[in-house]
Design an enzyme around this catalytic site. Structure first.
Site, mmCIF file in Angstrom:
data_model
loop_
_atom_site.group_PDB
_atom_site.id
_atom_site.type_symbol
_atom_site.label_atom_id
_atom_site.label_comp_id
_atom_site.label_asym_id
_atom_site.label_seq_id
_atom_site.Cartn_x
_atom_site.Cartn_y
_atom_site.Cartn_z
ATOM 1 N N VAL A 51 58.406 5.566 6.202
ATOM 2 C CA VAL A 51 59.243 5.719 7.400
ATOM 3 C C VAL A 51 59.429 7.192 7.751
ATOM 4 O O VAL A 51 59.417 7.576 8.929
ATOM 5 C CB VAL A 51 60.608 5.025 7.191
ATOM 6 C CG1 VAL A 51 61.528 5.287 8.369
ATOM 7 C CG2 VAL A 51 60.412 3.530 6.987
ATOM 8 N N ALA A 52 59.569 8.039 6.740
ATOM 9 C CA ALA A 52 59.753 9.466 6.999
ATOM 10 C C ALA A 52 58.517 10.092 7.621
ATOM 11 O O ALA A 52 58.609 11.038 8.408
ATOM 12 C CB ALA A 52 60.109 10.184 5.697
ATOM 13 N N GLU A 90 58.759 7.807 14.619
ATOM 14 C CA GLU A 90 59.042 6.614 15.428
ATOM 15 C C GLU A 90 59.289 6.947 16.895
ATOM 16 O O GLU A 90 58.974 6.158 17.777
ATOM 17 C CB GLU A 90 60.274 5.874 14.871
ATOM 18 C CG GLU A 90 60.050 5.200 13.534
ATOM 19 C CD GLU A 90 60.331 6.131 12.373
ATOM 20 O OE1 GLU A 90 60.283 5.683 11.234
ATOM 21 O OE2 GLU A 90 60.603 7.325 12.630
ATOM 22 N N ASP A 140 35.027 13.465 48.003
ATOM 23 C CA ASP A 140 34.402 12.953 49.209
ATOM 24 C C ASP A 140 34.644 13.958 50.330
ATOM 25 O O ASP A 140 35.465 14.862 50.202
ATOM 26 C CB ASP A 140 35.014 11.591 49.553
ATOM 27 C CG ASP A 140 34.145 10.797 50.518
ATOM 28 O OD1 ASP A 140 33.081 11.309 50.910
ATOM 29 O OD2 ASP A 140 34.548 9.681 50.885
#
Length: 910
Positions: A288-289, A293, A335
């Site tokens: 998790v570290a 997240e 174009d």
């Protein structure tokens, strides 16, 4: 005729074969099909509609978000948490995954409706001859072999071959031509491209003048429009540079996190003596570290902010990642018609045999005769209010006549008209016979060489003179000079007509003419384009004109706006077709500004692919149906919102609501700014990985004798709570000076590089880790804890440990503030941009402080996150943490600036 025979015929029919053979192969006649036969063929062929190949839909898109590498890593952490008995932690991680995926899915979800937009080019009704009767039917019921009536104002419903009459067709949506073309049953030349065939008209184009009958030879997906639709569906969207780089970094983070977790899990059990549950808890914390997240939602929201900013500037971006891609654009393939130009014909020059004429009220009789001829030999209308109607070329000629002092209303012109001979493509002339009092005059306009060939005299300021061979040659050189500038040239003449012998046929009206002069016209460039071109060139962005229009015209427009001032190479569609891939690669590798004229949809695709193969990030502009596949293939497809077709708008990544080429440059600048800001908040987010990982390493290496300085739930509170708003605020940093004076980054350049990681993980993160761990140990030791003392629930030091982890949490929050100010610039001193210039960042920091205070101070939340309020005296040192972190980074940037200045390097890249 059986279904098998019909389908076999469909594969072998050549629409350019002799008319009698075409009718035979299609099993039809000039009187059309019967209703019963048409119904049978409708069942065999299917409706005259464009079909769409369905994609994976929203379920597939959502699954993709849930299986992103960072999401997979968090899924693994959630499973480990549940296996380890920490169900609450596992549930919290799952919530994080779902929030991330839901946000990304909601922002990225877009409907692929290009084919539905193509279908809008098929009209609801068509005029058809069945059972010998002319009637209106639904366009979707047209079949091969149907005979249709094509008249002014109609949109062509299927691909057809004209067998009677002549019409003027606006082919711009299919070929990019800015000028309507003539299609006639008499133009049966079978050489050249099928789109240039003089007797063919195609689905989705418009009839602007004339009337003809034609036989349908292709419907639905078998038309040219259908071929483009199929091509557009086959062209798939690739990930943007940012998407690819984020995925690459995500896999790297995943590999490091899993590898480190497994290694320390093994070491924790075998070397340091941790129990399996403790070691598993450590592995979850390490995973998790290591996972940022907040990275994905922060990037997504920052890009969404960029989208809103661009929308206010007139550029609607349909895919979030495109904002960043714009910033890395190295080539713009633009174009011409409607993009560089105003898509409106404009007279630039008026020339008479006596010399050039200014566009002002005529002072000589010869010039007034020319102006009257322009006003009378026309079917368009023009008035001073701008309410023009009719062919764009004729409208431009009427405007010129008005500037020359002759402005006739439609009623006056019609009242005096005696005869009208419509434009004939075989002779390239139009003529009228008009009465003015007792006099009658024939007025003729058309191709200058044709007008000159039928003239015997020419007008001068003093009257008329005989037209000699020498004069013809001299006039011809003048025409060629205009045409070499890319101008469309119209010849004008008149002849006095005996009122007693009004011409009954055009050959009588168009003989023995008095040549009056020529009018040259051009679709003018947009006034803002030249400045935008200069900005592109200063930014190192290469410009390539890719148009379906004439090469001379395109070259002149390019010259006027500043593209290829030293002489631009013009490559026609035929020349491009003859080029091998190696030859095209060599041409593009030269790095010069180019013009590709008379380009087909396949050619645009080929050019885009070749440029991308060289490592370029390609932006392709367009507004027509023919542009759709190339718009999808390019890294950034840019469509015109006002004048562009629905097809182009749906296929494109970005739509310019104001059709302003300059908006592309503004979008590129915004993209560069967003890219820089993404790097800023990545530095900010990554800087906190080190102080989040180090506590778990200390815990593991001590064999559990040092308690965890930070819990997994506290990490989640940092990554998704205190960190997010300041990161988003960094995404709103104003552009740094010199942003558009530096070259674009290469396609392979990563958004994350070694210098960034050294700054984030080493300098900012390492210093933060030292400060945070210092606060943790100071709290424990000051409270009487000694190495190895238990801190579990019920133990004497448990409350002290809660206070220590709270100090770790608050220490990271304090370091975040210093990191946020440090990350605002890559090189410059914070003083140069102003400490308080980003008000959103100040609000974000205020929220961060309030959020941290609530987490720590509210008993219910404190118990969930494992917090306890430390003594006030412990909190005072935290006030210095932001200044220490920011000051160290300020010193590092000062050293870098001095080093680069000593070596004569700029500050444009990192």
């Amino acid at each position: 005729m059986t279904t098998t025979e019909l389908l076999a015929t469909e594969q072998t029919t050549d629409p350019r074969e002799p008319t009698d053979r075409l009718f035979r192969d299609l099993r039809t006649t000039p009187d059309g099909l019967t209703d019963r036969e048409a119904q049978r063929r409708l069942e065999a062929y299917g409706p005259n509609e464009l079909t769409r190949r369905r994609g994976s839909g929203w379920v597939g898109e959502l699954v993709r978000q849930l299986t992103h590498p960072l999401a997979l890593l968090l899924w693994l952490a959630a499973v480990l948490a549940v296996v380890g008995g920490t169900v609450v932690l596992g549930a919290a991680i799952v919530v994080v995954i779902l929030l991330n995926a839901g946000l990304a899915f909601a922002q990225e979800r877009q409907a692929e409706r290009a084919v539905e937009a193509l279908a809008a080019y098929l009209p609801v009704l068509a005029t058809v001859v069945r059972d010998g009767v002319t009637k209106s039917v639904e366009a979707r019921t047209l079949v091969r072999g149907d005979v249709v009536v094509v008249a002014e104002g109609n949109r062509i419903s299927a691909d057809v071959r004209l067998f009677a009459g002549a019409v003027e067709i606006d082919n711009s949506t299919l070929t990019g031509e800015s000028v309507p073309v003539i299609r006639s049953a008499d133009l049966t030349d079978v050489s050249g491209n099928v789109l240039d065939a003089g007797d063919l008209a195609f689905s989705g184009t418009n009839c602007t003048a004339g009337e003809a009958r034609a036989v349908v030879f292709a419907t639905g997906m078998h038309t040219e429009l259908g071929r483009i639709a199929a091509m557009s569906q086959r062209v798939t969207r690739e990930d943007s540079p940012l998407e690819r780089q984020v995925k690459r970094v995500a896999w790297l983070i995943a590999a490091v996190a899993v590898g480190a977790g497994l290694l320390f899990l093994l070491l924790g059990v075998t070397v340091t003596g941790l129990s399996v549950p403790d070691a598993l808890n450590f592995a979850i914390g390490l995973l998790v570290a290591n996972v940022p997240e907040g990275l994905l939602p922060t990037i997504t929201l920052a890009l969404a902010v960029g989208v809103r900013v661009l929308a206010r500037a007139g550029a609607v971006v349909k895919r979030l990642s495109a904002v960043e891609t714009l910033g890395s654009t190295t080539v713009i393939c633009t174009d011409k018609t409607g993009t560089l130009t105003q898509n409106r014909m404009h007279v630039t020059d008026v020339w008479t045999p006596s010399g050039p004429v200014a566009l002002q009220p005529a002072t000589t009789g010869a010039v007034r005769r020319l102006a009257e001829a322009l006003a009378l030999c026309s079917n368009a209308s023009h008035d001073q209010t701008g309410a023009d109607s009719g062919d764009p070329t004729e409208v431009a000629l009427l405007r010129a006549a008005a500037e020359l002092g002759v402005d006739l209303d439609v009623g006056s012109r019609a009242k005096g008209r005696i005869a009208h001979f419509a434009f004939d493509p075989s002779v390239r002339l139009m003529s009228t016979v008009d009465r003015a009092g007792d006099a009658m005059t024939a007025h003729v306009k058309g191709a200058p060489e044709e007008v000159l060939a039928r003239s015997t005299q020419f007008a001068t300021t003093s009257g008329t003179e005989l037209l000699t061979d020498a004069a013809r040659a001299e006039f011809g050189r003048t025409f060629a000079e205009f045409e070499s500038r890319g101008l469309r040239v119209i010849g004008v003449a008149d002849r006095a007509v005996d009122p007693a012998a009004v011409p009954a046929v055009r050959v009588e009206a168009e003989r023995d003419l008095v040549f009056l002069g020529v009018v040259a016209m051009l679709d003018p460039p947009r006034p803002e384009v030249a400045a935008a071109v200069r900005r592109c060139q200063a930014a190192g962005i290469r410009l390539i004109v890719v148009t379906g229009d004439n090469g001379l015209t395109a070259a002149e427009i390019a010259r006027q706006v500043g593209i290829g001032r030293e002489g631009t190479t013009v490559v026609t569609g035929a020349e491009l077709d003859r080029m091998t891939e190696a030859e095209l690669d060599r041409l593009l590798a030269e790095g010069n500004e180019l013009i590709f004229a008379r380009s087909s949809p396949e050619a645009k695709l080929r050019i885009a692919d070749a440029l991308r193969a060289e490592g370029n990030v390609v932006a392709m502009t367009g507004d027509g149906v023919n542009d759709a596949p190339a718009l999808r293939r390019a890294d950034i497809g840019v469509a015109m919102g006002a004048s562009g077709t629905d097809v182009a708008r749906e296929a494109a990544t970005m739509v310019l609501t104001d059709d302003d080429f300059a908006s592309i440059v503004t979008a590129v600048e915004s993209g560069r700014q967003v890219y820089d800001n993404v790097r800023k908040f990545i530095v900010y987010i990554f800087a906190h990985a080190t102080p989040e990982v180090v506590p778990f390493l200390i815990y593991a290496l001590s064999g559990g004798r040092i308690p965890l300085p930070l819990t997994v739930l506290q990490i989640l509170a940092i990554d998704l709570g205190t960190e997010t708003l300041p990161a988003l605020a960094l995404g709103r940093e104003p552009a740094e000076p010199g942003l558009m004076d530096r070259p674009p980054r290469r396609r392979g350049d990563g958004v994350i590089n070694a210098t960034m990681l050294a700054r984030a993980w080493g300098l900012l993160g390492g210093l933060s880790a030292l400060l945070v761990m210092g606060a943790f140990f100071w709290t424990l030791l000051a409270g009487g804890w000694r190495l190895g003392d238990p801190t579990g629930t019920g133990d004497p030091f448990h409350h002290l440990w809660l206070q220590a982890t709270t100090m770790s949490f608050l220490g990271i929050v304090a370091c975040q503030i210093g990191t946020a100010f440090a990350a605002r610039t890559q090189y410059a001193s914070l003083r140069t941009i102003g400490v308080t210039s980003n008000h959103l960042l100040l609000w974000g920091i205020l929220f961060e402080l309030v959020f941290a205070a609530v987490i720590v101070g509210v008993p219910l939340l404190a118990s969930i996150f494992g917090m306890a309020v430390p003594p006030a005296s412990y909190l005072l040192p935290l006030l210095a943490f932001p200044f220490i972190v920011w000051g160290a980074d300020e010193l590092w940037r000062l050293i870098r600036r001095r080093r680069r200045s000593a070596h004569g390097l700029g500050m444009s890249s990192s």
